[in-house]
Motif scaffolding. Sequence first.
Motif, short mmCIF file in Angstrom:
data_model
loop_
_atom_site.label_atom_id
_atom_site.label_comp_id
_atom_site.label_asym_id
_atom_site.label_seq_id
_atom_site.Cartn_x
_atom_site.Cartn_y
_atom_site.Cartn_z
N LYS A 106 24.99 48.77 41.69
CA LYS A 106 24.86 47.72 42.70
C LYS A 106 26.17 47.54 43.46
N VAL A 107 27.27 47.50 42.72
CA VAL A 107 28.58 47.34 43.37
C VAL A 107 28.93 48.59 44.17
N THR A 154 26.91 50.51 45.79
CA THR A 154 26.19 50.43 47.06
C THR A 154 26.93 49.54 48.05
N GLN A 155 27.47 48.43 47.55
CA GLN A 155 28.20 47.51 48.43
C GLN A 155 29.50 48.14 48.93
N GLN A 189 28.70 50.60 51.61
CA GLN A 189 28.35 49.92 52.85
C GLN A 189 29.60 49.42 53.57
N LYS A 234 36.64 42.09 52.26
CA LYS A 234 35.21 42.35 52.35
C LYS A 234 34.56 42.36 50.97
N LYS A 259 33.48 40.84 39.41
CA LYS A 259 32.32 40.27 40.10
C LYS A 259 31.33 39.66 39.11
N CYS A 277 24.09 42.45 43.81
CA CYS A 277 25.49 42.29 44.17
C CYS A 277 25.61 41.88 45.62
N ARG A 278 26.18 40.71 45.85
CA ARG A 278 26.48 40.24 47.19
C ARG A 278 27.96 39.94 47.23
N LEU A 279 28.74 40.86 47.78
CA LEU A 279 30.19 40.67 47.86
C LEU A 279 30.51 39.77 49.04
N SER A 321 32.16 38.41 52.04
CA SER A 321 33.07 38.97 53.04
C SER A 321 33.81 37.85 53.74
#
Length: 501
Positions: A233-234, A236-237, A240, A401, A472, A497-499, A501
């Motif tokens: 999940k991390v 992928t972030q 991105q 980010k 996280k 996972c929503r980091l 920003s």
Amino acid sequence: CIPVLSTYPILKTLLRRVEKVDGGLDSQDVATSLGVDHQAIVGAVKSLLALGDVISAEQRSSKHWELTGEGCEIAEQGSHEARVVSSIPEEGMPQSQLMKLAFGKVGFSKAMSNKWIRLDKGHEGGPRIFKTVEHLEDLVRDKLLLVQKGQASQLEEKEKNELKKRKLLSEVTVKSYWITKGSCFSTTITKQETELTPEMIASGSWKEKKFKPYNFEALGVAPDCGHLHPLMKVRTQFRQIFLEMGFTEMPTNNFIESSFWNFDSLFQPQQHPARDQHDTFFLSDPAQAHEFPQDYLERVRKVHSEGGFGSQGYKYDWKIEEAQKNILRTHTTAVSARMLYKLAQQEKFTPVKYFSIDRVFRNETLDATHLAEFHQIEGVVADYGLTLGDLMGILHQFFNKLGITKLRFKPAYNPYTEPSMEVFSYHEGLKKWVEVGNSGMFRPEMLLPMGLPEGVTVIAWGLSLERPTMIKYGINNIRELVGHKVNLQMVYDSPVCRLDS
């Protein structure tokens, strides 16, 4: 709940008992009077509740005292101390012989404190125990028998706590139901329908049927499916974020790398400790690589052993045999070196921004923050006139980010970057600053032998995927994230996972 048919006799009996009383019944009392397990009555209550308003049931909690397994044994055979006294003959018993009995050790100390026995340490045959009483009153057993008969209220709290301390009694919380008649009470059991069938509609029988109400709050059965590991999940972030910043992903599909691309092309000397077996995994088959760009290999050899491009080199005898050794790559910078060499072969230089996220291997000692196998994230920017300020600016933008704002930079040494910086982030779980990455500007001794134009500088940084994931998801030990000790329920429950920003 227990199926209606399997508890039909209990259901009928329970309904008849509720019918005969004006107030209500306690399920525990019903179970005792019928001589059945309380859970059987609880199942019957739940079955009747499922039929509608036949009965009402209010859950209650009560505490009572129960004998433990050892307490039941004493209630049957007598206390340890009483059994010790009864086992000692008139002529006494050697202490060593008494201690071999199952109840000997505990019974001896209690009988001594009650002065029921005495110990003769000077006896010619060794320490010997004698009785000091002929008749005794076993109060411990008497108290336990009272509890067993349901008369624990006759004991004082001090006496109960003393027996509890000896682990002969335990205080148990019992949950029972207070059962009363419902608005639709009947001693006749009518099973409610759960489905409206075409036959019911055609015949009109649905008008006389009683239907079970739908529970719109009930959750559906969760579908069987796979779940992404927090690392994925991390990852992928991260990917991105790199793509949003205009980076191109490098191909990282070769875990096996030659020492030449992993070390030598990066201007890392062949005597460097990182190239030792204590830090690197070497392959036995195939043990060596043989295909290299020969002109580039010669320039790398020369800059190591003789110097060049404004550098005096390391002044040692560079050996092709060391460069040929195959290893499990220790960093993805080996991929960066291949990509920069490929870039240098173009007719005209064009600025580039590369990134990679993949697995690397190091012969590390395992602890809360280190594994022998982990994922490395790497970013590389090549252009004319880049400075350390550009590197620090990109690192701040990159980590912001990720939602990581507490950053520190510390001067460091790397064979292939100068200047070099370690990047630290504050870990809220560990309550300390944790190294999350390394960075620097590639040395001319690495870039110029590749054929890159003078004036082109390359800034780069690398970090592990595991440590930002730990920050996280609040994981303090990396072995709880990767390896055989991972709790698979954690993988199932971990959120998307929503980091920030």
